[in-house]
Design a protein around this motif. Structure first.
Motif, PDB file in Angstrom:
ATOM      1  N   HIS A  15       0.643  -1.185   0.047  1.00 13.59           N
ATOM      2  CA  HIS A  15       0.369  -0.050  -0.080  1.00 13.59           C
ATOM      3  C   HIS A  15       0.801   1.144   0.376  1.00 13.59           C
ATOM      4  O   HIS A  15       2.053   1.262   0.462  1.00 13.59           O
ATOM      5  N   ASP A  36       0.170   4.713   2.243  1.00 20.29           N
ATOM      6  CA  ASP A  36       0.035   5.582   2.877  1.00 20.29           C
ATOM      7  C   ASP A  36      -1.194   6.616   2.757  1.00 20.29           C
ATOM      8  O   ASP A  36      -1.687   6.683   3.050  1.00 20.29           O
ATOM      9  N   HIS A  51       5.163   0.032  -0.243  1.00 19.95           N
ATOM     10  CA  HIS A  51       5.678  -0.362   0.433  1.00 19.95           C
ATOM     11  C   HIS A  51       4.999  -1.759   1.219  1.00 19.95           C
ATOM     12  O   HIS A  51       3.284  -1.632   1.241  1.00 19.95           O
TER      13      HIS A  51
HETATM   14 FE   LIG Z   1       2.041   1.987   5.634  1.00 19.61          FE
END
Ligand SMILES: [Fe+2]
Length: 272
Positions: free
Chosen positions: A121, A123, A219
């Motif tokens: 994902h 953030d 990440h």
């Molecule tokens: Fe994250």
């Protein structure tokens, strides 16, 4: 990863995808010690092996109180404001999220309820601004298998994802804080096809180092079966003027709705 902070232009460098890994600061160490001591009080001094004596559900319940304590503590916020200053920035210019304790269990990926922990994902798919900066602090020395992988070549390349399903205003628990399996796909955006593993950049880290990187980096937490639970803490900071002026990482594929900033804190002299 870069190991020296630039004398100026740190935010712009982060927005362009630079990832910094450098020695802990006085206040990041204070925050780490505060969290580590609280973790030992709640889970015992062998906290990295708690999974040997607690069921997954019991562990989840035990750590819930610990997470809240760390998140709500005034000392956590004091530490964050000093850490921002130690980056060469003016804390007063930022809004920030209190620190979140993360625990990645030995063989945690075998627990279906923990699946979102391992979703690749950005953030920013959780309705955080494109100017979000992440600060990540390990509680212990961690090897490559215990950390997470960056995919730097996808920093500015779109990935097919379901971030359009994430609406911060419909998520009363806030980004990434679900305690329910109900609607879990909506609460934890991910991409439908993970980029090939050869794009991964993995890393080990010592407990005396911290990471700083854009919240827009794609990440993914590593699955691990090393017999220990990995503990880390992280928090996000947003420079308010950058956000207001649309400065930040390029938005290549984030379609989340709402904005998390309403839940962020500000240094007291600015708050109103
Ligand atoms: Fe994250």
């Amino acid at each position: 990863m870069l190991t020296t902070l630039p004398k100026e232009g740190l935010r712009a460098a982060i927005y362009s995808g630079d990832i910094y890994r450098f020695g802990a600061t006085k206040w990041s160490t204070r925050l780490q010690n505060f969290v580590k001591n609280a973790t030992k009080e709640h889970l015992g001094k062998n906290y990295r092996r708690t999974h040997e004596t607690l069921s997954a559900q019991a562990f989840f319940e035990r750590i819930g109180g610990l997470r809240s304590l760390i998140y709500e503590a005034q000392y956590s916020k004091t530490c964050i404001e000093h850490i921002i200053t130690s980056l060469g920035e003016e804390a007063i210019q930022f809004a920030y999220e209190p620190p979140k304790l993360r625990a990645v269990s030995h063989e945690g990926h075998r627990n279906p309820k923990a699946a979102p922990v391992y979703y690749g994902h950005r953030d920013t798919w959780y309705a955080t601004p494109q100017s979000t900066i992440n600060i990540w602090i390990p509680l212990d020395d961690l090897c490559e298998e215990e950390t997470f992988a960056f995919y730097p070549s996808f920093f500015d390349q779109a990935l097919l994802n379901n971030s359009n399903l994430f609406n911060f205003d419909n998520n009363a628990l806030g980004a990434g804080w679900s305690s329910s399996s109900e609607g879990i796909e909506n609460l934890f955006p991910t991409c439908s096809t993970l980029p090939n593993a050869h794009h991964e950049k993995t890393f080990s880290i010592s407990e005396n180092e911290i990471l700083v990187f854009s919240g827009s980096h794609f990440h993914r937490t590593k699955k691990q079966s090393l017999g220990t639970t990995r503990f880390s803490l992280d928090f996000r900071i947003v420079h308010l003027q950058d956000h207001a002026q649309n400065r930040g990482a390029p938005n290549v594929d984030n379609a989340s709705q709402g904005c998390c900033l309403s839940s962020y804190r500000q240094p007291v002299s600015r708050a109103h």
